[in-house]
Write an enzyme that holds these catalytic residues in place. Sequence first.
Site, PDB file in Angstrom:
ATOM      1  N   GLN A 135      46.735 111.977  10.330  1.00 17.61           N
ATOM      2  CA  GLN A 135      48.085 111.712  10.825  1.00 17.61           C
ATOM      3  C   GLN A 135      48.504 112.751  11.865  1.00 17.61           C
ATOM      4  O   GLN A 135      49.084 112.408  12.912  1.00 17.61           O
ATOM      5  CB  GLN A 135      49.086 111.715   9.656  1.00 17.61           C
ATOM      6  CG  GLN A 135      48.964 110.514   8.733  1.00 17.61           C
ATOM      7  CD  GLN A 135      47.990 110.741   7.583  1.00 17.61           C
ATOM      8  OE1 GLN A 135      47.070 111.551   7.707  1.00 17.61           O
ATOM      9  NE2 GLN A 135      48.178 110.016   6.492  1.00 17.61           N
ATOM     10  N   LYS A 140      41.115  78.789  26.038  1.00 19.95           N
ATOM     11  CA  LYS A 140      39.662  78.975  26.026  1.00 19.95           C
ATOM     12  C   LYS A 140      39.354  80.403  25.627  1.00 19.95           C
ATOM     13  O   LYS A 140      39.956  81.346  26.159  1.00 19.95           O
ATOM     14  CB  LYS A 140      39.076  78.693  27.413  1.00 19.95           C
ATOM     15  CG  LYS A 140      37.581  78.373  27.403  1.00 19.95           C
ATOM     16  CD  LYS A 140      37.329  76.979  26.860  1.00 19.95           C
ATOM     17  CE  LYS A 140      35.903  76.519  27.143  1.00 19.95           C
ATOM     18  NZ  LYS A 140      35.656  75.163  26.622  1.00 19.95           N
ATOM     19  N   THR A 198      40.528  72.626  28.448  1.00 22.28           N
ATOM     20  CA  THR A 198      40.029  73.983  28.223  1.00 22.28           C
ATOM     21  C   THR A 198      38.793  74.255  29.068  1.00 22.28           C
ATOM     22  O   THR A 198      38.531  75.396  29.443  1.00 22.28           O
ATOM     23  CB  THR A 198      39.726  74.223  26.739  1.00 22.28           C
ATOM     24  OG1 THR A 198      38.659  73.378  26.308  1.00 22.28           O
ATOM     25  CG2 THR A 198      40.955  73.976  25.888  1.00 22.28           C
ATOM     26  N   HIS A 256      34.563 108.162   6.060  1.00 22.63           N
ATOM     27  CA  HIS A 256      34.271 109.288   5.180  1.00 22.63           C
ATOM     28  C   HIS A 256      32.795 109.675   5.224  1.00 22.63           C
ATOM     29  O   HIS A 256      31.910 108.815   5.200  1.00 22.63           O
ATOM     30  CB  HIS A 256      34.663 108.941   3.739  1.00 22.63           C
ATOM     31  CG  HIS A 256      36.104 108.587   3.577  1.00 22.63           C
ATOM     32  ND1 HIS A 256      37.115 109.499   3.740  1.00 22.63           N
ATOM     33  CD2 HIS A 256      36.712 107.405   3.280  1.00 22.63           C
ATOM     34  CE1 HIS A 256      38.280 108.914   3.530  1.00 22.63           C
ATOM     35  NE2 HIS A 256      38.062 107.635   3.257  1.00 22.63           N
TER      36      HIS A 256
END
Length: 478
Positions: free
Chosen positions: A415, A210, A255, A443
């Site tokens: 990085q 679910k 479910t 950006h």
Amino acid sequence: MPQLSPTPISLDQINALSAADFGRVFGGVLEHSLHYARAAAQARPFASLDELTRAFAAAVDASGTEQQLALIRAHPDLASKAALAGDLTPESAREQASAGLGHLSAEEFAEFQTLSQAYRASFGLPYVVCVRDHTRAAILAGLRQRLSNTAEQERTEALRQISRIAHWRLSDLVSLHQASLTGEPMTSNEAAPAPTPGVRVRLGTNNYGKADVRLFKVNRDSPRHKVTDVWVRVALEGDFTAAHVSGDNTGLLATDTLRNTVYALAVDGLHGDVEAFGKVLIRHLVAQGPTVRRVRVSFTEHLWQRLSPGGSEHDHAFVRQMPKHTAQVEGDGEQFQVTSGIEELYILKTTDSGWAGFLREEFTTLPDTHDRILATVVSSHWEYEPGEHDYGAVWQRVYKALLSTFTDHYSPSMQATLYRIGEAVLGECPEISRIFFAFPNRHHILYNTERFGITNPNTVFHADAEPYGQIEGWVERV
């Protein structure tokens, strides 16, 4: 070496096999242990796949500790040199390949080697796990976690995993399309669709559950209320072959039941961290579902901060915050793998960032810059060292370390900032073994107003949505 039958056979055919043929068909179910197949054959006739599976389990249970240890030791190490050399049994080779263990990076292979050696040094056994029940990440996380077990716990767990391996291998061998022992067709509320003529298929890895269960709880234990606002996703894994192949839903949790379970158990089971609540849900669902072997619960928690009219925090008025607390708990009711995370945290600094000295070739047009806006929407998750933890407190420390580190340095690249933040988080949080970051580079491009005769003194930018750079990576303890 015993070989599995290339074509699944019916229970009628299994019950009619000679002892020698039974061994040839089922000799590979338990790794290099033909004698267990011979023992299981004595329990015939079988009326169901479950009875056949239980016969193999009973044969293992009836053997002594030394034989059980020999069975465990017969299994290969995962992602081992033997796997690379092609020296595995066909069954093990297929299973390891299905989990992607044949395509590890050099770093992942090295980590498997290091942890597997540590495991063997601790227990004198190979690390045994049913790879068809797990993702590659979960296999590696389980190896780290199980290193903290006792020798007896590991013998028990290894045998449990071998039982799961046997279950999958037997499922591959036994045809559920054909008649049962009595000769009567398998029944269900509706007739199952007939297989397509000339097409041979089998059920692969599967789950059901679910999604998008929107749970909101108010803790009213005191006049100062606390709210938990979380979306929950539950996925069950187990023996659901009959439902797929023959339309037989016997033993399956609905479910709708899963949704009701989340709300019902939240009344008394959700007190603080959603990670702890995940364990509550998993224990319950594994206990209640006869066909359920494993459960994965994912959470997306929306955070609320108290309103502060007049400078004082209000007892029961809140404003929703931007970052989300995410978590995933996976387990079989006894052992768990927990990850926590942060999503949708938009952070930006208007200077102290650049991008210069990068490779230039024929298609490079971007100029060097030593002063730019650095912006990203943080997506991060982390894995824990073995043991129980205060997950909420860890999350807060990760959040604070992330924000403070983002501001404390000149960033020559996203990085470099990723690595620096990861280093800071691991320094602040000994509970975490490694942390992953995904940093999309949002950006902000200086807008050209010169064409209008207006000088832009580095103040007006176009916030560009796409395309964007994507920087991702793990930072791990050595």
